[in-house]
Design a protein around this motif. Structure first.
Motif, PDB file in Angstrom:
ATOM      1  N   ALA A  22       0.833  -1.204   0.000  1.00  0.00           N
ATOM      2  CA  ALA A  22       0.000   0.000   0.000  1.00  0.00           C
ATOM      3  C   ALA A  22       0.872   1.259   0.000  1.00  0.00           C
ATOM      4  O   ALA A  22       0.589   2.235  -0.708  1.00  0.00           O
ATOM      5  CB  ALA A  22      -0.931  -0.007   1.210  1.00  0.00           C
ATOM      6  N   LEU A  23       1.946   1.242   0.791  1.00  0.00           N
ATOM      7  CA  LEU A  23       2.844   2.398   0.836  1.00  0.00           C
ATOM      8  C   LEU A  23       3.483   2.650  -0.517  1.00  0.00           C
ATOM      9  O   LEU A  23       3.505   3.794  -1.007  1.00  0.00           O
ATOM     10  CB  LEU A  23       3.929   2.164   1.887  1.00  0.00           C
ATOM     11  CG  LEU A  23       5.071   3.195   1.907  1.00  0.00           C
ATOM     12  CD1 LEU A  23       4.557   4.549   2.357  1.00  0.00           C
ATOM     13  CD2 LEU A  23       6.209   2.723   2.810  1.00  0.00           C
ATOM     14  N   LEU A  24       3.995   1.599  -1.145  1.00  0.00           N
ATOM     15  CA  LEU A  24       4.722   1.771  -2.402  1.00  0.00           C
ATOM     16  C   LEU A  24       3.808   2.096  -3.567  1.00  0.00           C
ATOM     17  O   LEU A  24       4.277   2.536  -4.622  1.00  0.00           O
ATOM     18  CB  LEU A  24       5.543   0.513  -2.697  1.00  0.00           C
ATOM     19  CG  LEU A  24       6.655   0.205  -1.686  1.00  0.00           C
ATOM     20  CD1 LEU A  24       7.478  -0.986  -2.141  1.00  0.00           C
ATOM     21  CD2 LEU A  24       7.551   1.409  -1.464  1.00  0.00           C
ATOM     22  N   LYS A  25       2.513   1.878  -3.412  1.00  0.00           N
ATOM     23  CA  LYS A  25       1.575   2.292  -4.456  1.00  0.00           C
ATOM     24  C   LYS A  25       1.341   3.800  -4.425  1.00  0.00           C
ATOM     25  O   LYS A  25       0.928   4.389  -5.425  1.00  0.00           O
ATOM     26  CB  LYS A  25       0.242   1.557  -4.295  1.00  0.00           C
ATOM     27  CG  LYS A  25       0.264   0.127  -4.805  1.00  0.00           C
ATOM     28  CD  LYS A  25      -1.109  -0.512  -4.705  1.00  0.00           C
ATOM     29  CE  LYS A  25      -1.104  -1.917  -5.302  1.00  0.00           C
ATOM     30  NZ  LYS A  25      -2.447  -2.568  -5.208  1.00  0.00           N
ATOM     31  N   SER A  26       1.595   4.433  -3.279  1.00  0.00           N
ATOM     32  CA  SER A  26       1.350   5.869  -3.155  1.00  0.00           C
ATOM     33  C   SER A  26       2.644   6.680  -3.113  1.00  0.00           C
ATOM     34  O   SER A  26       2.659   7.860  -3.443  1.00  0.00           O
ATOM     35  CB  SER A  26       0.534   6.152  -1.886  1.00  0.00           C
ATOM     36  OG  SER A  26       1.224   5.711  -0.729  1.00  0.00           O
ATOM     37  N   SER A  27       3.740   6.063  -2.690  1.00  0.00           N
ATOM     38  CA  SER A  27       5.017   6.764  -2.630  1.00  0.00           C
ATOM     39  C   SER A  27       6.141   5.731  -2.678  1.00  0.00           C
ATOM     40  O   SER A  27       5.902   4.539  -2.534  1.00  0.00           O
ATOM     41  CB  SER A  27       5.126   7.601  -1.349  1.00  0.00           C
ATOM     42  OG  SER A  27       5.127   6.763  -0.204  1.00  0.00           O
ATOM     43  N   ARG A  28       7.347   6.236  -2.871  1.00  0.00           N
ATOM     44  CA  ARG A  28       8.513   5.337  -2.930  1.00  0.00           C
ATOM     45  C   ARG A  28       9.652   5.975  -2.154  1.00  0.00           C
ATOM     46  O   ARG A  28      10.549   6.593  -2.746  1.00  0.00           O
ATOM     47  CB  ARG A  28       8.898   5.062  -4.384  1.00  0.00           C
ATOM     48  CG  ARG A  28       9.986   3.998  -4.560  1.00  0.00           C
ATOM     49  CD  ARG A  28      10.210   3.703  -6.030  1.00  0.00           C
ATOM     50  NE  ARG A  28      11.343   2.849  -6.236  1.00  0.00           N
ATOM     51  CZ  ARG A  28      11.334   1.519  -6.154  1.00  0.00           C
ATOM     52  NH1 ARG A  28      10.204   0.916  -5.846  1.00  0.00           N
ATOM     53  NH2 ARG A  28      12.417   0.803  -6.379  1.00  0.00           N
TER      54      ARG A  28
END
Length: 213
Positions: A22-28
């Protein structure tokens, strides 16, 4: 700059990986710190981050794993048009993502014996089954071991060599980390990659055919 920290203590499989997804879908973030409290979580999170292009190291302290991850490719976020191959990045890096025309087959094994009625007979049938599986040729894509099936991947298993030969031939073998932990076999796994339910569900989605044993 401090790393983005995610505390995954007391989270059962596959929630730590799902939080990261979920985190990597919105930011990296360039730097991540992930805290887990079990070895299966450590292996799953580390493999997932490596599959996403992060370099990973870790420290163990007070029964916790502190996973530190870094990437030079910060800020790149997947688009809404992500195709099946990109979505499958949650799988181990060695995974082969089949096209429909490949007719790839997934075998789910959830018991150390084949069938029910007599476990001694079932053990012999399981050995015969795994001995015969190579006859499927390139159609055999992946074997997933769940529940009591994970005992087949542990040291001392009567079919361990058969599974190791299948893996050497290119067949992907995933072994449920939660199940290994339940049976006290995490340190005794001798074949395959420790996996989580996200990998299992994604494998089922990508397979053309599923055989349940």
């Amino acid at each position: 700059m401090h790393p983005t920290s995610i505390n995954c203590q007391n989270l059962p499989c596959p929630q730590p990986v799902m939080k990261l997804l979920a985190l990597l879908k919105s930011s990296r973030p360039a730097d991540l710190e992930v805290i887990v409290d079990n070895q299966a979580g450590f292996e799953n999170v580390s493999r997932f981050l490596c599959s996403k292009g992060y370099t990973v190291d870790h420290q163990e302290k007070d029964a916790l794993w502190y996973i530190n991850a870094h990437t030079e490719d910060a800020g790149a976020v997947p688009t809404a048009s992500t195709n099946d191959k990109e979505e499958a990045e949650a799988l181990p890096s060695s995974s082969f993502v089949p096209e429909v025309e490949d007719l790839r087959t997934l075998v789910l094994i959830h018991s150390p014996v084949f069938g029910s009625g007599d476990d001694e007979l079932g053990g012999k049938l399981m050995k015969n089954f795994l001995t015969t599986l190579p006859e499927m040729g390139t159609a055999l894509w992946r074997i997933v071991l769940l529940n009591g099936g994970v005992t087949l991947a542990a040291q001392g298993s009567p079919v361990l060599e058969l599974l190791q030969n299948l893996e050497k031939s290119g067949v992907s073998i995933l072994v449920c980390g939660t199940c290994l932990e339940h049976f006290g076999l995490l340190s005794k796994k001798a074949v395959g990659e420790t996996t989580n339910m996200l990998d299992v569900v994604t494998s089922m989605q990508l397979a053309y055919k599923i055989i349940r044993v």
